[in-house]
Design a protein around this motif. Structure first.
Motif, PDB file in Angstrom:
ATOM      1  N   THR A 132      10.971  -5.579   0.781  1.00 42.76           N
ATOM      2  CA  THR A 132      11.081  -5.588  -0.693  1.00 42.76           C
ATOM      3  C   THR A 132      10.727  -6.972  -1.244  1.00 42.76           C
ATOM      4  OG1 THR A 132      13.458  -5.951  -0.458  1.00 42.76           O
ATOM      5  CG2 THR A 132      12.771  -3.722  -0.895  1.00 42.76           C
ATOM      6  N   ASN A 133      11.119  -8.007  -0.525  1.00 38.58           N
ATOM      7  CA  ASN A 133      10.752  -9.369  -0.936  1.00 38.58           C
ATOM      8  C   ASN A 133       9.243  -9.547  -0.939  1.00 38.58           C
ATOM      9  OD1 ASN A 133      13.253 -10.372  -1.381  1.00 38.58           O
ATOM     10  ND2 ASN A 133      13.388 -11.565   0.523  1.00 38.58           N
ATOM     11  N   THR A 134       8.606  -9.086   0.145  1.00 40.22           N
ATOM     12  CA  THR A 134       7.156  -9.242   0.285  1.00 40.22           C
ATOM     13  C   THR A 134       6.423  -8.478  -0.819  1.00 40.22           C
ATOM     14  OG1 THR A 134       7.342  -9.551   2.666  1.00 40.22           O
ATOM     15  CG2 THR A 134       5.188  -8.886   1.842  1.00 40.22           C
ATOM     16  N   VAL A 135       6.880  -7.257  -1.075  1.00 38.88           N
ATOM     17  CA  VAL A 135       6.215  -6.441  -2.102  1.00 38.88           C
ATOM     18  C   VAL A 135       6.350  -7.118  -3.471  1.00 38.88           C
ATOM     19  CG1 VAL A 135       6.260  -4.230  -3.323  1.00 38.88           C
ATOM     20  CG2 VAL A 135       6.416  -4.278  -0.828  1.00 38.88           C
ATOM     21  N   ASN A 136       7.523  -7.639  -3.778  1.00 36.54           N
ATOM     22  CA  ASN A 136       7.721  -8.377  -5.023  1.00 36.54           C
ATOM     23  C   ASN A 136       6.797  -9.588  -5.101  1.00 36.54           C
ATOM     24  OD1 ASN A 136       9.704  -7.554  -7.053  1.00 36.54           O
ATOM     25  ND2 ASN A 136      11.040  -7.313  -5.265  1.00 36.54           N
ATOM     26  N   HIS A 137       6.732 -10.295  -3.980  1.00 38.90           N
ATOM     27  CA  HIS A 137       5.920 -11.513  -3.891  1.00 38.90           C
ATOM     28  C   HIS A 137       4.450 -11.200  -4.191  1.00 38.90           C
ATOM     29  CE1 HIS A 137       4.623 -15.413  -2.634  1.00 38.90           C
ATOM     30  NE2 HIS A 137       4.241 -15.084  -1.402  1.00 38.90           N
ATOM     31  N   VAL A 138       3.897 -10.182  -3.551  1.00 38.93           N
ATOM     32  CA  VAL A 138       2.466  -9.904  -3.777  1.00 38.93           C
ATOM     33  C   VAL A 138       2.227  -9.300  -5.165  1.00 38.93           C
ATOM     34  CG1 VAL A 138       1.883  -9.637  -1.327  1.00 38.93           C
ATOM     35  CG2 VAL A 138       2.504  -7.609  -2.649  1.00 38.93           C
TER      36      VAL A 138
ATOM     37  N   THR B 102       3.053  -7.766   6.827  1.00 40.67           N
ATOM     38  CA  THR B 102       3.768  -8.993   7.173  1.00 40.67           C
ATOM     39  C   THR B 102       5.069  -9.036   6.383  1.00 40.67           C
ATOM     40  OG1 THR B 102       2.670 -10.254   5.442  1.00 40.67           O
ATOM     41  CG2 THR B 102       1.593 -10.224   7.582  1.00 40.67           C
ATOM     42  N   LEU B 103       6.127  -9.552   7.012  1.00 38.46           N
ATOM     43  CA  LEU B 103       7.441  -9.525   6.363  1.00 38.46           C
ATOM     44  C   LEU B 103       7.938 -10.898   5.912  1.00 38.46           C
ATOM     45  CD1 LEU B 103       9.307  -6.910   8.600  1.00 38.46           C
ATOM     46  CD2 LEU B 103       8.346  -6.575   6.316  1.00 38.46           C
TER      47      LEU B 103
ATOM     48  N   LEU C  91      17.165  -5.767   8.131  1.00 35.69           N
ATOM     49  CA  LEU C  91      16.390  -6.992   7.915  1.00 35.69           C
ATOM     50  C   LEU C  91      14.991  -6.650   7.378  1.00 35.69           C
ATOM     51  CD1 LEU C  91      16.153 -10.088   8.223  1.00 35.69           C
ATOM     52  CD2 LEU C  91      15.323  -9.701  10.549  1.00 35.69           C
ATOM     53  N   GLN C  92      14.387  -5.630   7.977  1.00 37.38           N
ATOM     54  CA  GLN C  92      13.037  -5.238   7.551  1.00 37.38           C
ATOM     55  C   GLN C  92      13.038  -4.724   6.109  1.00 37.38           C
ATOM     56  OE1 GLN C  92      11.796  -2.495  10.669  1.00 37.38           O
ATOM     57  NE2 GLN C  92      10.550  -4.101  11.620  1.00 37.38           N
TER      58      GLN C  92
ATOM     59  N   PRO D 225       0.418 -12.832   2.397  1.00 38.50           N
ATOM     60  CA  PRO D 225       1.173 -11.672   2.853  1.00 38.50           C
ATOM     61  C   PRO D 225       0.211 -10.484   2.817  1.00 38.50           C
ATOM     62  CG  PRO D 225       2.129 -12.682   0.866  1.00 38.50           C
ATOM     63  CD  PRO D 225       0.760 -13.229   1.022  1.00 38.50           C
ATOM     64  N   LEU D 226       0.260  -9.645   3.836  1.00 37.37           N
ATOM     65  CA  LEU D 226      -0.624  -8.489   3.843  1.00 37.37           C
ATOM     66  C   LEU D 226       0.186  -7.207   3.858  1.00 37.37           C
ATOM     67  CD1 LEU D 226      -3.469  -9.498   6.354  1.00 37.37           C
ATOM     68  CD2 LEU D 226      -3.573  -9.466   3.858  1.00 37.37           C
ATOM     69  N   ILE D 227      -0.234  -6.280   3.024  1.00 33.74           N
ATOM     70  CA  ILE D 227       0.429  -4.984   2.956  1.00 33.74           C
ATOM     71  C   ILE D 227      -0.424  -3.971   3.711  1.00 33.74           C
ATOM     72  CG2 ILE D 227       1.224  -3.147   1.391  1.00 33.74           C
ATOM     73  CD1 ILE D 227       2.781  -5.756   1.012  1.00 33.74           C
ATOM     74  N   ARG D 228       0.144  -3.358   4.699  1.00 34.18           N
ATOM     75  CA  ARG D 228      -0.508  -2.294   5.473  1.00 34.18           C
ATOM     76  C   ARG D 228      -1.939  -2.667   5.860  1.00 34.18           C
ATOM     77  NH1 ARG D 228       0.305   3.606   3.470  1.00 34.18           N
ATOM     78  NH2 ARG D 228       0.734   4.017   5.651  1.00 34.18           N
ATOM     79  N   TYR D 229      -2.036  -3.746   6.585  1.00 34.75           N
ATOM     80  CA  TYR D 229      -3.353  -4.222   7.003  1.00 34.75           C
ATOM     81  C   TYR D 229      -3.865  -3.414   8.194  1.00 34.75           C
ATOM     82  CZ  TYR D 229      -7.209  -7.105   8.498  1.00 34.75           C
ATOM     83  OH  TYR D 229      -8.468  -7.533   8.852  1.00 34.75           O
ATOM     84  N   ARG D 230      -5.040  -2.847   8.030  1.00 37.50           N
ATOM     85  CA  ARG D 230      -5.610  -2.007   9.091  1.00 37.50           C
ATOM     86  C   ARG D 230      -6.343  -2.878  10.111  1.00 37.50           C
ATOM     87  NH1 ARG D 230      -7.596   3.657   6.776  1.00 37.50           N
ATOM     88  NH2 ARG D 230      -8.030   3.794   9.009  1.00 37.50           N
ATOM     89  N   THR D 231      -5.803  -2.905  11.332  1.00 37.54           N
ATOM     90  CA  THR D 231      -6.331  -3.827  12.343  1.00 37.54           C
ATOM     91  C   THR D 231      -7.586  -3.309  13.023  1.00 37.54           C
ATOM     92  OG1 THR D 231      -5.065  -2.817  14.128  1.00 37.54           O
ATOM     93  CG2 THR D 231      -3.983  -4.592  12.896  1.00 37.54           C
ATOM     94  N   LYS D 232      -7.819  -2.001  12.956  1.00 39.48           N
ATOM     95  CA  LYS D 232      -8.909  -1.341  13.690  1.00 39.48           C
ATOM     96  C   LYS D 232      -8.657  -1.328  15.195  1.00 39.48           C
ATOM     97  CE  LYS D 232     -12.512  -1.658  10.270  1.00 39.48           C
ATOM     98  NZ  LYS D 232     -13.779  -2.191   9.852  1.00 39.48           N
ATOM     99  N   ASP D 233      -7.508  -1.844  15.623  1.00 40.91           N
ATOM    100  CA  ASP D 233      -7.159  -1.785  17.041  1.00 40.91           C
ATOM    101  C   ASP D 233      -6.456  -0.463  17.311  1.00 40.91           C
ATOM    102  OD1 ASP D 233      -8.103  -4.272  17.988  1.00 40.91           O
ATOM    103  OD2 ASP D 233      -6.429  -5.277  17.013  1.00 40.91           O
ATOM    104  N   LEU D 234      -6.868   0.196  18.382  1.00 38.68           N
ATOM    105  CA  LEU D 234      -6.309   1.501  18.705  1.00 38.68           C
ATOM    106  C   LEU D 234      -5.256   1.389  19.804  1.00 38.68           C
ATOM    107  CD1 LEU D 234      -9.632   3.567  18.780  1.00 38.68           C
ATOM    108  CD2 LEU D 234      -8.052   3.245  16.875  1.00 38.68           C
ATOM    109  N   THR D 235      -4.083   1.901  19.529  1.00 38.57           N
ATOM    110  CA  THR D 235      -2.998   1.818  20.500  1.00 38.57           C
ATOM    111  C   THR D 235      -1.935   2.864  20.172  1.00 38.57           C
ATOM    112  OG1 THR D 235      -1.420   0.306  21.536  1.00 38.57           O
ATOM    113  CG2 THR D 235      -1.693   0.081  19.170  1.00 38.57           C
ATOM    114  N   ASP D 236      -0.843   2.832  20.949  1.00 39.59           N
ATOM    115  CA  ASP D 236       0.287   3.695  20.625  1.00 39.59           C
ATOM    116  C   ASP D 236       1.533   2.825  20.573  1.00 39.59           C
ATOM    117  OD1 ASP D 236       1.563   3.718  23.467  1.00 39.59           O
ATOM    118  OD2 ASP D 236      -0.521   4.287  23.795  1.00 39.59           O
ATOM    119  N   ILE D 237       2.624   3.378  20.081  1.00 36.82           N
ATOM    120  CA  ILE D 237       3.826   2.563  19.898  1.00 36.82           C
ATOM    121  C   ILE D 237       5.047   3.299  20.428  1.00 36.82           C
ATOM    122  CG2 ILE D 237       4.412   3.411  17.580  1.00 36.82           C
ATOM    123  CD1 ILE D 237       4.802   0.415  16.812  1.00 36.82           C
ATOM    124  N   THR D 238       5.982   2.536  21.007  1.00 34.86           N
ATOM    125  CA  THR D 238       7.246   3.151  21.438  1.00 34.86           C
ATOM    126  C   THR D 238       8.415   2.319  20.933  1.00 34.86           C
ATOM    127  OG1 THR D 238       8.648   3.749  23.300  1.00 34.86           O
ATOM    128  CG2 THR D 238       7.094   1.974  23.690  1.00 34.86           C
ATOM    129  N   TYR D 239       9.510   3.009  20.588  1.00 34.94           N
ATOM    130  CA  TYR D 239      10.706   2.319  20.095  1.00 34.94           C
ATOM    131  C   TYR D 239      11.828   2.353  21.127  1.00 34.94           C
ATOM    132  CZ  TYR D 239       8.227   2.346  15.683  1.00 34.94           C
ATOM    133  OH  TYR D 239       7.292   2.136  14.707  1.00 34.94           O
TER     134      TYR D 239
END
Ligand SMILES: [Zn+2]
Lengths: 423, 134
Positions: free
Chosen positions: A15-21, A276-277, A9-10, A283-297
């Protein structure tokens, strides 16, 4: 949804978003052309790192409509945020964006146990700020009864809380603590029907969350979002409070090293970046939030398979550099909570004396700390100084002040006064 | 005896604010002592209606508390203070702080905060030292 299905899905939505922008936003087209990148080069989410970043400054520089990907006639709502540096940024939503947003907030509220049959007080600011209307639409979408009390009189809020038997509240965590104090003073704690609080719009510690839960006898949840990406509802934690679930079908997340700007390993702390998808307006491509965190999958105990971001370590621009040491207000807060069961009101003041940065922490002397023996009060200040010195590796000065002399706020709590900037 | 203690910051006018609040509510201040540090001070008072005064000050948002202290009479003769303190000290009771409360005729009145008020009172009585009454 399995992670594989999510990836499919992502890939499709990216690819849709990139085309759109590429075809609708000159800013992105120029950026991509500059590095010789075509929309067709982005086939899967693994190609994400080929794309350029977007920053808050880009939004500011293209003010007002530079990053809009649809004509203004398609926009049904504008929100705006004013940065601390002055110039504001505006964001626009199409009708579908508003519905996506409502969906994201509704999912968040569902995780907190709020739904049809609940009465929720939305005590965020309404207006250009996304907090109020974001929660409002999401709760209505669920079929909950919304009381749009907004910010203002705490007295009116506590009265409505009791009289209308509200079962949930959405506001900033620091304001909720203040509300809890008022409820306690008015002897109303026993009369509450509140079961959940949905708090966000400012960084808060796990200890503060537990404090709210204990004081009000409720579940407190952390909802995250930022207006550039959508508003509240980008992520929210579930009843297990093991990180905030990101709605990955709408937001593709990365955590990058601030220095190298490359993704860090899962579990490592870095700056959160969103693509954003499904957004149409901006639509934003690789928007830097300045928020510091970590991620788990890893899958969560609740059964959800979506990626989770850890509790925020702070914002890269909230970080204070004092005598060369990186200090986050959240570290001070954690140290203060360690000292007792509840968080006192405090404010950090940083000043420059000669060439030396001096951090002074003002802490209100509440009844529970109070002693009429100066020796004990001095002991208390030294103990706070020691705990914090050990936590941040920097010696600070603690000053006890009278109760209720530190300014309370209904929005973001002001915890830092940096006087160095004035010089 | 109940002593009213109030935390005040060393800001201009704070002491007067407290005194004004008490005055406006018909609380008589019998004695007053201020112990201070660089940043804040501890205002210790013997007042006519301590419980009322406490709730008024708290309503005004001040940190205040009532503390049990001993007010003892010391005749103006050498060694009387030493005798009194020895009686408490020998029993292993800590003196947290003390200050002169007032002079009452031929006697000085001293306020003492000890770690064990009831025991200290007993010991002082045994040593022939009288408590002062308002
Ligand atoms: Zn979960």
């Amino acid at each position: 949804m399995s992670r594989d299905e999510m990836t499919v899905l992502q890939n499709y939505r990216l690819t849709n978003t990139v085309n759109h922008v590429y075809h609708n936003v000159e800013f992105y087209r120029h950026k991509m052309q500059k590095i010789g990148l075509l929309p067709s080069d982005i086939k899967t989410i693994d190609d994400l790192t080929k794309l350029p970043f977007t920053t808050k400054e880009d939004l500011r520089d293209t003010y007002p409509y530079g990053l809009f990907a649809v004509p203004i006639s398609e926009i049904v709502r504008i929100h705006a945020s004013t940065g601390t540096t002055g110039k504001q940024t505006v964001v626009g939503y199409t009708r579908r964006d508003i519905s996506t947003w409502s969906e994201c907030v509704a999912r968040s509220l569902t995780m907190t146990g709020v739904g049809k049959g609940d009465t929720i007080l939305v005590a965020y600011g309404y207006g250009l700020f996304t907090g109020g209307l974001g929660l409002h639409y999401g709760a209505e979408h669920l079929g909950a009864c919304v009381i749009p009390i907004a910010t203002g009189s705490t007295k009116r809020l506590t009265t409505m809380m009791v009289d209308l038997e509200a079962t949930a509240i959405a506001c900033t965590p620091s304001y909720l603590l203040h509300v809890a104090e008022v409820l306690e003073a008015e002897g109303l704690l026993g009369k509450l029907k509140i079961k959940a609080a949905i708090c966000g719009a400012e960084p808060w510690s796990e200890a503060m969350r537990l404090q709210i839960e204990e004081k009000l006898g409720i579940n407190a949840f952390d909802i995250y979002g930022l207006s550039e990406v959508l508003g509240p509802g980008v992520a929210c934690d579930c009843i297990h409070h093991q990180g905030l679930h990101i709605y990955e079908d709408y937001f593709l997340s990365e955590v990058i090293s601030e220095q190298s700007q490359t993704p860090v390993a899962a579990g490592e702390t870095g700056e959160l970046v969103f693509t954003t998808l499904a957004k149409e307006g901006i639509p934003l491509i690789r928007y830097r939030t300045k928020d510091l965190t970590d991620i788990t999958y890893e899958p969560c105990e609740c059964g959800r398979t979506t990626a989770r971001i850890g509790r925020f370590k702070g914002r890269s621009d909230d970080m204070l550099i004092i005598r060369g040491v990186n200090v986050f207000p959240s570290q001070i807060e954690a140290a203060l909570i360690e000292m007792g069961t509840t968080l006192p009101h405090y404010v950090m003041e940083i000043d420059r004396v000669g060439t030396l940065d001096v951090l002074e922490l003002k802490v209100e002397v509440e009844e529970r700390y109070f002693s009429d023996e100066i020796r004990k009060l001095e002991g208390l200040t030294r103990q706070i100084e020691k705990t914090i010195r050990e936590a941040i590796g920097l010696s600070i000065k603690v000053k006890l002040v009278e109760p209720r002399t530190i300014e309370r706020s209904t929005g973001k709590a002001k915890r830092v006064i940096d006087k160095r900037k004035l010089m | 005896m109940k002593q009213l203690s109030v935390f005040i910051e060393n800001r201009e006018g704070r002491l007067f604010d407290v005194l004004r609040i008490l005055g406006e509510n018909d609380i008589n201040i019998i004695s007053l002592s201020l112990a201070d540090t660089n940043d804040y001070g501890m205002l210790r008072m013997i007042v006519s209606k301590p419980q009322v005064a406490l709730s008024i000050l708290r309503d005004c948002g001040l940190s205040a508390t009532l503390t049990q202290i001993l007010a003892i009479k010391l005749p103006h003769e050498s060694g009387s203070l030493g005798r009194a303190l020895a009686a408490i000290n020998d029993a292993g009771i800590n003196i947290e702080y003390m200050y002169g409360l007032c002079a009452d005729g031929d006697e000085a009145v001293l306020a003492i905060k000890t770690s064990d008020v009831a025991q200290a009172a007993k010991l002082l009585k045994r040593a022939g030292i009288e408590q002062w009454q308002m």
